[in-house]
Write an enzyme that holds these catalytic residues in place. Structure first.
Site, PDB file in Angstrom:
ATOM      1  CE1 TYR A 136      -9.339   3.182   6.947  1.00 57.71           C
ATOM      2  CE2 TYR A 136      -8.474   4.680   8.600  1.00 57.71           C
ATOM      3  CZ  TYR A 136      -8.364   4.058   7.370  1.00 57.71           C
ATOM      4  OH  TYR A 136      -7.260   4.299   6.602  1.00 57.71           O
ATOM      5  CE  LYS A 137      -7.773  -0.274   5.473  1.00 64.53           C
ATOM      6  NZ  LYS A 137      -8.285   0.286   4.226  1.00 64.53           N
ATOM      7  CG  PHE A 178      -2.000   1.030   1.110  1.00 69.20           C
ATOM      8  CD1 PHE A 178      -3.087   0.842   0.259  1.00 69.20           C
ATOM      9  CD2 PHE A 178      -1.911   2.220   1.809  1.00 69.20           C
ATOM     10  CE1 PHE A 178      -4.067   1.816   0.123  1.00 69.20           C
ATOM     11  CE2 PHE A 178      -2.892   3.200   1.676  1.00 69.20           C
ATOM     12  CZ  PHE A 178      -3.966   2.999   0.840  1.00 69.20           C
ATOM     13  CG  ASP A 225      -0.478  -1.819   6.994  1.00 72.73           C
ATOM     14  OD1 ASP A 225      -1.527  -2.121   7.594  1.00 72.73           O
ATOM     15  OD2 ASP A 225      -0.374  -0.815   6.262  1.00 72.73           O
ATOM     16  NE  ARG A 241     -10.327  -2.935  -2.763  1.00 72.55           N
ATOM     17  CZ  ARG A 241      -9.759  -2.060  -1.943  1.00 72.55           C
ATOM     18  NH1 ARG A 241      -8.604  -2.377  -1.365  1.00 72.55           N
ATOM     19  NH2 ARG A 241     -10.299  -0.888  -1.704  1.00 72.55           N
TER      20      ARG A 241
HETATM   21  C1  LIG Z   1      -2.789  -1.444   4.008  1.00 76.19           C
HETATM   22  C2  LIG Z   1      -3.116  -0.029   4.364  1.00 76.19           C
HETATM   23  N1  LIG Z   1      -2.259   0.656   5.140  1.00 76.19           N
HETATM   24  C3  LIG Z   1      -2.501   1.942   5.482  1.00 76.19           C
HETATM   25  C4  LIG Z   1      -3.626   2.594   5.030  1.00 76.19           C
HETATM   26  C5  LIG Z   1      -3.848   4.049   5.364  1.00 76.19           C
HETATM   27  O1  LIG Z   1      -3.949   4.256   6.716  1.00 76.19           O
HETATM   28  P1  LIG Z   1      -4.023   5.733   7.363  1.00 76.19           P
HETATM   29  O2  LIG Z   1      -4.786   6.584   6.428  1.00 76.19           O
HETATM   30  O3  LIG Z   1      -4.711   5.489   8.680  1.00 76.19           O
HETATM   31  O4  LIG Z   1      -2.651   6.206   7.552  1.00 76.19           O
HETATM   32  C6  LIG Z   1      -4.553   1.909   4.230  1.00 76.19           C
HETATM   33  C7  LIG Z   1      -5.769   2.597   3.763  1.00 76.19           C
HETATM   34  O5  LIG Z   1      -6.616   2.076   3.103  1.00 76.19           O
HETATM   35  C8  LIG Z   1      -4.276   0.570   3.878  1.00 76.19           C
HETATM   36  O6  LIG Z   1      -5.104  -0.110   3.095  1.00 76.19           O
END
Ligand SMILES: Cc1ncc(COP(=O)(O)O)c(C=O)c1O
Length: 412
Positions: A223-224, A127, A198, A372
């Site tokens: 939040y997911k 990501f 992560d 997805r």
């Molecule tokens: C794997 C992953 N890491 C990090 C994030 C972003 O996290 P944040 O906006 O809380 O930094 C996302 C957002 O969708 C994600 O899918």
């Protein structure tokens, strides 16, 4: 599994040990099926009351809320509630900040814990925020470099005696491929390196088993799948054995051993407290806690089992043509290799997802070709999966996705 009938799915729902939990979430718009647990999980029914209670405290207590209510303890209290779901101990997790910021803290800790080493290893397809954070951190430290593996490249051979840490997404955000935390942690430790996970697309859906894997550091979104609310706080995990040796680079007053002594020099708080930086997001924590109290009422193993079954069901329905022509499963077939969502593939891409939304099924699209479907064992029923596949089947058979209005669909 005979999944070709909706009746069979109804029977599975009737036998589901988690079937009552769904009633603890707000249902959304009637008739709409939400498969966006990978993006923004459902709202706990008690979230508005929790928020209202905090608003009341704000109104009446104002600054006294810090001393007369439990605002300050939120990060640790929420972390302790989240920990069992991650396979961690209560004192190894705090809820705070964002995933990006927590990743910076974890990477900086790794750099500090492995002096004399220079390489951070990650995957090019990880990501993007994780890559940007790592690039930023590497730029701050003379000699520290980011080594990116191309898609499909073996990770273990890339770990050497100069490796500080692997920084990996547990579950890939496009394909749902799940890494083996245990095996990669073992391989990294064999070369003296650390691993930072992560967990965003896995936690709350599949087992992470952090302590059993002897994991070092991990971060993830609240939040997911965890249903912590849009823009809600993230979390950070560090193995207890590392706590005392970590002197945070992003040191803030809330991570100080005695924040209200207002001393000039930084002294880390004991344990995970040192990973806190700033004033906790009190209102957002109240919302997240509404979800964590639901999680506390379920057996994580039952959640993971059902999650696997829901993913297998969607795959089987697509295979048997219920999902219509031209669509196939792109995520791993074996549940133990798949994360929180099922990825489907169709030439229509984002247009299919947009047409499906008009048919009352909310999914998401990630370029180049990932449709997805984020699954939640807490609130999805087997019949929801069946209905979503049937509606997808209609959209594809009728070719509604070819309408010009869907061709400009954007991936958000
Ligand atoms: C794997 C992953 N890491 C990090 C994030 C972003 O996290 P944040 O906006 O809380 O930094 C996302 C957002 O969708 C994600 O899918």
């Amino acid at each position: 599994m005979d999944v070709t009938t909706r009746q069979h799915c109804e029977a599975l729902d009737a036998a589901d040990p988690l079937r009552e939990i769904r009633a603890r979430f707000a249902p959304g718009v009637p008739g709409t099926l939400y498969f966006d647990a990978n993006s923004v999980g459902a709202m706990p029914l008690t979230a508005p009351q929790r928020l209202q209670h905090l608003i009341g405290e704000w109104q009446s207590l104002r600054r006294r809320g810090w001393s007369e209510s439990d605002w300050l303890a939120g990060p640790q209290r929420l972390g302790a509630k989240l920990a069992p779901l991650l396979g961690a101990a209560a004192d190894e997790v705090v809820v705070c900040d964002t995933t990006s910021i927590n990743l910076f803290k974890a990477l900086a800790a790794a750099v500090q814990l492995r002096p004399g080493r220079h390489r951070i290893v990650s995957e090019a397809a990880t990501f993007p925020t994780d890559l940007y954070v790592a690039q930023g951190l590497a730029g701050l430290r003379e000699g520290v470099t980011l080594h990116l593996l191309e898609e499909g490249a073996a990770i273990e051979p890339a770990i050497d005696d100069d490796t500080i840490a692997l920084s990996l997404s547990f579950v890939d955000y496009r394909s749902a491929r799940r890494h083996d935390i245990r095996a990669l942690t073992r391989a990294a430790h064999a070369r003296g390196a650390l691993v930072i996970w992560d967990l965003s697309h896995g936690a709350g859906a599949v087992a992470c088993d952090l302590d059993a894997a002897d994991a070092d550091l991990a971060v993830g979104c609240g939040y997911k799948y965890l249903c912590g609310g849009p823009g809600g706080p993230a979390y950070i995990f560090a193995a207890r054995r590392l706590h005392d040796a970590i002197r945070p680079a992003l040191a803030g007053w809330m991570g100080h051993a005695a924040p209200f002594k207002f001393t000039t020099g930084y002294e880390p708080a004991p344990g995970m407290g040192r990973f806190l930086v700033a004033t906790p997001a009190v209102l957002a924590n109240a919302v997240f806690e509404a979800a964590l109290d639901i999680w506390a009422a379920v057996d994580p193993r039952a959640v993971f089992r059902k999650h696997d079954a829901l993913g297998d069901l969607l795959g089987a329905l697509v295979d048997r043509g219920v999902g219509g022509p031209g669509v196939s499963v792109a995520s791993p077939r074996a549940a133990e290799r798949r994360g929180g969502f099922v990825a489907l593939k169709h030439a229509g891409g984002a247009a299919v997802v947009a047409a499906l939304a008009d048919a009352g099924v909310i999914a998401s699209f990630r370029a180049p070709d990932s449709l997805r479907f984020g699954l939640s064992a807490l609130y999805h029923r087997h019949v929801d999966i069946w209905d979503a596949a049937a509606r997808l089947g209609e959209v594809l058979r009728n070719e509604t996705w070819r309408a010009p209005k869907y061709q400009q669909a954007k991936a958000i």
